[in-house]
Design a protein around this motif. Structure first.
Motif, PDB file in Angstrom:
ATOM      1  N   VAL A 100       0.861  -1.176   0.000  1.00 54.54           N
ATOM      2  CA  VAL A 100       0.000   0.000   0.000  1.00 54.54           C
ATOM      3  C   VAL A 100       0.891   1.217   0.000  1.00 54.54           C
ATOM      4  O   VAL A 100       1.743   1.377   0.872  1.00 54.54           O
ATOM      5  CB  VAL A 100      -0.914   0.023   1.243  1.00 54.54           C
ATOM      6  CG1 VAL A 100      -1.810   1.250   1.214  1.00 54.54           C
ATOM      7  CG2 VAL A 100      -1.742  -1.239   1.300  1.00 54.54           C
ATOM      8  N   VAL A 101       0.754   2.100  -0.982  1.00 49.98           N
ATOM      9  CA  VAL A 101       1.592   3.284  -1.122  1.00 49.98           C
ATOM     10  C   VAL A 101       0.739   4.515  -0.919  1.00 49.98           C
ATOM     11  O   VAL A 101      -0.251   4.701  -1.624  1.00 49.98           O
ATOM     12  CB  VAL A 101       2.262   3.325  -2.508  1.00 49.98           C
ATOM     13  CG1 VAL A 101       3.177   4.520  -2.615  1.00 49.98           C
ATOM     14  CG2 VAL A 101       3.020   2.037  -2.752  1.00 49.98           C
ATOM     15  N   VAL A 102       1.096   5.342   0.036  1.00 53.06           N
ATOM     16  CA  VAL A 102       0.328   6.556   0.328  1.00 53.06           C
ATOM     17  C   VAL A 102       1.277   7.737   0.361  1.00 53.06           C
ATOM     18  O   VAL A 102       2.323   7.670   1.005  1.00 53.06           O
ATOM     19  CB  VAL A 102      -0.415   6.450   1.674  1.00 53.06           C
ATOM     20  CG1 VAL A 102      -1.180   7.727   1.957  1.00 53.06           C
ATOM     21  CG2 VAL A 102      -1.354   5.267   1.654  1.00 53.06           C
ATOM     22  N   GLY A 103       0.931   8.807  -0.344  1.00 59.79           N
ATOM     23  CA  GLY A 103       1.725  10.026  -0.296  1.00 59.79           C
ATOM     24  C   GLY A 103       0.934  11.143   0.329  1.00 59.79           C
ATOM     25  O   GLY A 103      -0.215  11.366  -0.020  1.00 59.79           O
ATOM     26  N   TYR A 104       1.515  11.829   1.298  1.00 61.38           N
ATOM     27  CA  TYR A 104       0.799  12.941   1.905  1.00 61.38           C
ATOM     28  C   TYR A 104       1.808  13.916   2.496  1.00 61.38           C
ATOM     29  O   TYR A 104       2.971  13.611   2.706  1.00 61.38           O
ATOM     30  CB  TYR A 104      -0.170  12.470   2.987  1.00 61.38           C
ATOM     31  CG  TYR A 104       0.483  11.787   4.160  1.00 61.38           C
ATOM     32  CD1 TYR A 104       0.681  10.411   4.163  1.00 61.38           C
ATOM     33  CD2 TYR A 104       0.923  12.531   5.259  1.00 61.38           C
ATOM     34  CE1 TYR A 104       1.288   9.788   5.223  1.00 61.38           C
ATOM     35  CE2 TYR A 104       1.536  11.896   6.316  1.00 61.38           C
ATOM     36  CZ  TYR A 104       1.720  10.531   6.307  1.00 61.38           C
ATOM     37  OH  TYR A 104       2.321   9.916   7.357  1.00 61.38           O
ATOM     38  N   ILE A 158       4.860   1.233   3.579  1.00 65.89           N
ATOM     39  CA  ILE A 158       5.041  -0.062   2.919  1.00 65.89           C
ATOM     40  C   ILE A 158       4.697  -1.157   3.923  1.00 65.89           C
ATOM     41  O   ILE A 158       5.287  -1.224   5.000  1.00 65.89           O
ATOM     42  CB  ILE A 158       6.483  -0.234   2.403  1.00 65.89           C
ATOM     43  CG1 ILE A 158       6.808   0.885   1.407  1.00 65.89           C
ATOM     44  CG2 ILE A 158       6.676  -1.593   1.762  1.00 65.89           C
ATOM     45  CD1 ILE A 158       8.224   0.847   0.883  1.00 65.89           C
ATOM     46  N   VAL A 159       3.742  -1.983   3.541  1.00 61.74           N
ATOM     47  CA  VAL A 159       3.228  -3.000   4.451  1.00 61.74           C
ATOM     48  C   VAL A 159       3.919  -4.331   4.179  1.00 61.74           C
ATOM     49  O   VAL A 159       3.939  -4.804   3.042  1.00 61.74           O
ATOM     50  CB  VAL A 159       1.703  -3.148   4.310  1.00 61.74           C
ATOM     51  CG1 VAL A 159       1.182  -4.222   5.252  1.00 61.74           C
ATOM     52  CG2 VAL A 159       1.026  -1.816   4.603  1.00 61.74           C
ATOM     53  N   PHE A 160       4.474  -4.926   5.222  1.00 62.88           N
ATOM     54  CA  PHE A 160       5.045  -6.274   5.152  1.00 62.88           C
ATOM     55  C   PHE A 160       4.089  -7.210   5.883  1.00 62.88           C
ATOM     56  O   PHE A 160       3.812  -7.011   7.071  1.00 62.88           O
ATOM     57  CB  PHE A 160       6.417  -6.321   5.831  1.00 62.88           C
ATOM     58  CG  PHE A 160       7.483  -5.532   5.112  1.00 62.88           C
ATOM     59  CD1 PHE A 160       8.320  -6.153   4.198  1.00 62.88           C
ATOM     60  CD2 PHE A 160       7.645  -4.175   5.364  1.00 62.88           C
ATOM     61  CE1 PHE A 160       9.304  -5.432   3.545  1.00 62.88           C
ATOM     62  CE2 PHE A 160       8.627  -3.447   4.707  1.00 62.88           C
ATOM     63  CZ  PHE A 160       9.456  -4.076   3.792  1.00 62.88           C
ATOM     64  N   LYS A 174       8.872 -13.938  12.567  1.00 64.70           N
ATOM     65  CA  LYS A 174       7.465 -13.623  12.303  1.00 64.70           C
ATOM     66  C   LYS A 174       7.174 -12.135  12.504  1.00 64.70           C
ATOM     67  O   LYS A 174       6.188 -11.740  13.117  1.00 64.70           O
ATOM     68  CB  LYS A 174       6.542 -14.460  13.191  1.00 64.70           C
ATOM     69  CG  LYS A 174       6.651 -15.950  12.913  1.00 64.70           C
ATOM     70  CD  LYS A 174       5.662 -16.745  13.754  1.00 64.70           C
ATOM     71  CE  LYS A 174       5.762 -18.244  13.417  1.00 64.70           C
ATOM     72  NZ  LYS A 174       4.836 -19.064  14.225  1.00 64.70           N
ATOM     73  N   GLU A 175       8.083 -11.295  11.979  1.00 70.46           N
ATOM     74  CA  GLU A 175       7.926  -9.850  12.081  1.00 70.46           C
ATOM     75  C   GLU A 175       7.140  -9.337  10.880  1.00 70.46           C
ATOM     76  O   GLU A 175       7.432  -9.682   9.731  1.00 70.46           O
ATOM     77  CB  GLU A 175       9.302  -9.173  12.128  1.00 70.46           C
ATOM     78  CG  GLU A 175      10.113  -9.548  13.347  1.00 70.46           C
ATOM     79  CD  GLU A 175      11.543  -9.057  13.263  1.00 70.46           C
ATOM     80  OE1 GLU A 175      12.248  -9.123  14.276  1.00 70.46           O
ATOM     81  OE2 GLU A 175      11.952  -8.612  12.165  1.00 70.46           O
ATOM     82  N   GLN A 176       6.149  -8.533  11.135  1.00 73.87           N
ATOM     83  CA  GLN A 176       5.369  -7.919  10.076  1.00 73.87           C
ATOM     84  C   GLN A 176       4.792  -6.602  10.563  1.00 73.87           C
ATOM     85  O   GLN A 176       4.734  -6.347  11.769  1.00 73.87           O
ATOM     86  CB  GLN A 176       4.242  -8.846   9.613  1.00 73.87           C
ATOM     87  CG  GLN A 176       3.280  -9.252  10.710  1.00 73.87           C
ATOM     88  CD  GLN A 176       2.211 -10.194  10.192  1.00 73.87           C
ATOM     89  OE1 GLN A 176       1.945 -10.266   9.000  1.00 73.87           O
ATOM     90  NE2 GLN A 176       1.580 -10.930  11.095  1.00 73.87           N
ATOM     91  N   GLY A 177       4.378  -5.766   9.620  1.00 77.39           N
ATOM     92  CA  GLY A 177       3.823  -4.468   9.985  1.00 77.39           C
ATOM     93  C   GLY A 177       4.054  -3.454   8.883  1.00 77.39           C
ATOM     94  O   GLY A 177       4.492  -3.776   7.781  1.00 77.39           O
ATOM     95  N   ARG A 178       3.790  -2.182   9.215  1.00 81.35           N
ATOM     96  CA  ARG A 178       3.887  -1.098   8.226  1.00 81.35           C
ATOM     97  C   ARG A 178       5.082  -0.208   8.544  1.00 81.35           C
ATOM     98  O   ARG A 178       5.154   0.387   9.625  1.00 81.35           O
ATOM     99  CB  ARG A 178       2.609  -0.275   8.230  1.00 81.35           C
ATOM    100  CG  ARG A 178       2.670   0.952   7.340  1.00 81.35           C
ATOM    101  CD  ARG A 178       1.358   1.691   7.314  1.00 81.35           C
ATOM    102  NE  ARG A 178       0.336   0.911   6.630  1.00 81.35           N
ATOM    103  CZ  ARG A 178      -0.880   1.360   6.369  1.00 81.35           C
ATOM    104  NH1 ARG A 178      -1.216   2.588   6.718  1.00 81.35           N
ATOM    105  NH2 ARG A 178      -1.753   0.594   5.763  1.00 81.35           N
ATOM    106  N   VAL A 179       5.998  -0.143   7.600  1.00 79.25           N
ATOM    107  CA  VAL A 179       7.144   0.766   7.698  1.00 79.25           C
ATOM    108  C   VAL A 179       6.815   2.032   6.912  1.00 79.25           C
ATOM    109  O   VAL A 179       6.479   1.963   5.720  1.00 79.25           O
ATOM    110  CB  VAL A 179       8.426   0.115   7.140  1.00 79.25           C
ATOM    111  CG1 VAL A 179       9.598   1.101   7.225  1.00 79.25           C
ATOM    112  CG2 VAL A 179       8.748  -1.158   7.900  1.00 79.25           C
TER     113      VAL A 179
END
Length: 605
Positions: free
Chosen positions: A478-482, A600-602, A538-543
């Protein structure tokens, strides 16, 4: 399938079901009068249940309507539209014609046989002399034949029988005559004439004839005649040929079943209650028949509304794309992207009723000024509700509405709700829209249902400008620009960073990856590698990565605003750092440096 053929098939299906039901529950009991009522009822219900109309009751019950819809979409044959071709030999039509010829030939043969047998009985009635034997009026046959009766006419050749045998015959045939057993015989013969191809109708006819003989035999034994002598008498007449099959013959075969039934113990009276069991079966048949009629009525109505299908070659389905949508205040609105509109109906209709609402059409409705104008309208009019903002409520509200023939908006409803405040705001803005350019099917304006997903998201204390990129085959990225809006100018904000040029956070034209959002997604999908150590842990999340897109499109000042783990952070920085030059952002026609943020979502599958 024509209604007449449907009715005919329903009759034969019911006969098969009723015969199986009869064999399962009634075949071995000794309630002969009840069996007769059941057999006649089977014939009557088979003929009448397809004609009984309870469609209004069916439509009033949602489960029934659901079954009708399922029948219409799955069981009913699919209508296939093909281009018109030169007339050729249609083997399907020839096969149907051949089957019709065979069927009507069978009906003609059986009807002729029926009339000949009926005529032979009437001829015997005219030719035979009449007499009275043991107080009963009989017809005296002129040659040796087995005794039989037809309604009130009893035929016998007395020279072949003793006084006791004549007494048994008279009792037996009088039972047939008094109880009008010939009615049952005629009904079963007529049913066999028209349903001759159905094996179950012949089995049903055999049960009817056999049960009539059981009733007459039972009456003979009730009057005091000796059971064994009567059975021997039946065996002695086994070689006699009946004068006519369309009658109740004294020595009708098979004798074995008759003798077994005479020696069988009487069924207990409580067994009569099982004859009520066929009523639910009859009700079920009627319900199923009406469900089928509701389904066909719906299909017929749809065909009338849509007109006659025509065979044409259509262009590729058009793609309806709603591009990135800027927003102001505290909001982010996402509209559908790359939605492939598949044409589901081929119609040729001079006029479409107002009640018909299309889901997809050749030319989709359009906001005045196009998608860009729609984005501007939404960004200027949608306000993030203060209550939702204070509670930290966010999510996607999906609003559905109908763009009518005249372009007006109606039937606004929330298909997917998030919160009453957000729902009402989305509905308010949609309802206040100006008239759209209506959708068209075959060049005519029609009512079209349109759906707009509106995403409300909190990205910081005052998020202002946002764009979201999604693609069905890459759901994890997911790419978001703001950027945060300042109040230095009405159009954009520049921040001085030492002696360098100003870096804008809000501009008229935001930076773009080469190839647009689709190109950015492809780049991320091909280049991001999930770190092995992160997978093991098992690391995941949004950077969240922040960077500056310079005037020349180069990337600099790449930082991690929100960290998940060192390995995921490093991978996100690596991929962003290796990106090619972007198309720079512009403010008043000039290329400027713009601060840009990428979440960026992993995710681990």
């Amino acid at each position: 399938m024509t209604p007449e053929l449907t009715y005919f098939l329903k009759i034969n299906v019911a006969i098969a079901l009723f015969y199986a039901f009869y064999r399962l529950f009634f075949y071995k009991d000794t309630f002969f009068h009840w069996r007769r009522i059941a057999l006649l009822s089977f014939f009557a219900i088979s003929l009448l249940y397809p004609l009984l109309n309870i469609q209004e009751w069916i439509k009033a019950h949602e489960p029934m309507v659901a079954m009708a819809d399922l029948y219409a979409t799955i069981i009913l044959p699919e209508q296939t539209v093909t281009p018109q071709q030169e007339p050729t030999m249609n083997w399907q039509e020839l096969t149907i014609l051949f089957m019709k010829i065979i069927y009507w030939s069978g009906v003609l043969f059986l009807a002729t046989r029926f009339l000949l047998q009926l005529g032979s009985i009437i001829r015997l009635h005219i030719q035979c002399s009449k007499s009275t034997i043991q107080g009963t009026r009989v017809h005296l046959l002129k040659k040796v034949n087995g005794p039989f009766s037809f309604f009130r006419w009893i035929f016998i050749y007395p020279q072949s029988h003793t006084e006791s045998e004549i007494s048994e015959i008279i009792t037996h045939e009088e039972t047939h005559a008094r109880q009008y057993h010939s009615v049952d015989v005629l009904i079963s013969e007529l049913m066999c004439t028209f349903c001759w191809f159905n094996p179950f109708i012949w089995l049903m006819k055999r049960e009817v004839r056999g049960n009539l003989e059981y009733m007459a035999d039972h009456r003979v034994l009730e009057t005091g005649h000796d059971s064994k002598s009567y059975q021997y008498h039946l065996l002695g007449l086994a070689h006699h040929k009946a004068a006519a099959n369309l009658s109740n013959s004294f020595n009708v075969l098979p004798l074995k079943n008759r003798i077994k039934m005479m020696n069988k113990r009487r069924t207990k009276e409580i067994g009569r209650t099982k004859y009520l069991m066929f009523l639910p079966l009859a009700a079920l048949l009627m319900i199923v028949s009406n469900i089928e009629m509701v389904a066909r009525t719906t299909e017929k109505f749809a065909k009338e509304v849509m007109g006659q299908a025509t065979a044409q070659v259509f262009p590729e389905p058009e793609i309806a794309t709603i591009p990135e949508l800027p927003a102001e205040e505290i909001q982010k609105i996402t509209l559908p992207q790359d939605k492939k509109i598949k044409e589901t109906m081929e119609t040729h209709s001079k006029s479409v009723p107002d009640s018909v609402v299309f889901e997809v059409v050749e030319e989709m409705p359009d906001f005045p000024g196009g998608m860009k104008a729609l984005m501007e309208y939404l960004s200027q009019n949608i306000k993030y509700p203060a209550e939702a903002h204070a509670k930290g409520i966010q999510g996607r509200v999906i609003v559905s509405f109908i763009v009518k023939k005249d372009g007006s908006i109606s039937d606004i409803k929330v298909v997917r709700s998030v919160d009453p405040y957000l729902d009402k705001e989305a509905e308010r803005v949609i309802a206040a829209m100006p008239a759209w350019k209506p959708g068209k099917q075959r060049g005519q304006a029609v009512n079209v249902r349109f759906t707009v997903p509106v995403a409300f998201r909190l990205t910081g204390p005052e998020p202002a400008k946002a764009e979201e990129i999604k693609q069905s085959d890459l759901e994890e990225v997911v790419v978001v620009g703001y950027g945060l809006k300042e109040d230095s100018t009405p159009d954009a904000v520049g921040i001085k960073t030492g002696d360098t040029e100003p870096t804008f956070k809000v501009v008229e034209t935001i930076p773009k990856f080469p190839g647009g959002t689709a190109g950015l997604m492809k780049y991320l999908a091909r280049n991001i590698k999930y770190p092995t150590i992160a997978q093991k842990n098992k690391e995941q999340g949004r950077v969240i990565i922040k960077m500056v897109v310079g005037k020349d499109g180069s990337l600099s000042d790449i930082k991690v605003l929100r960290s998940v783990s060192p390995s995921l952070d490093a991978e996100a920085i690596r991929v962003v750092g290796n990106m090619p030059k972007w198309e720079p952002g512009q403010q008043r026609g000039q290329a400027v440096a713009v601060e840009y943020t990428l979440p960026i979502v992993f995710r681990l599958q």
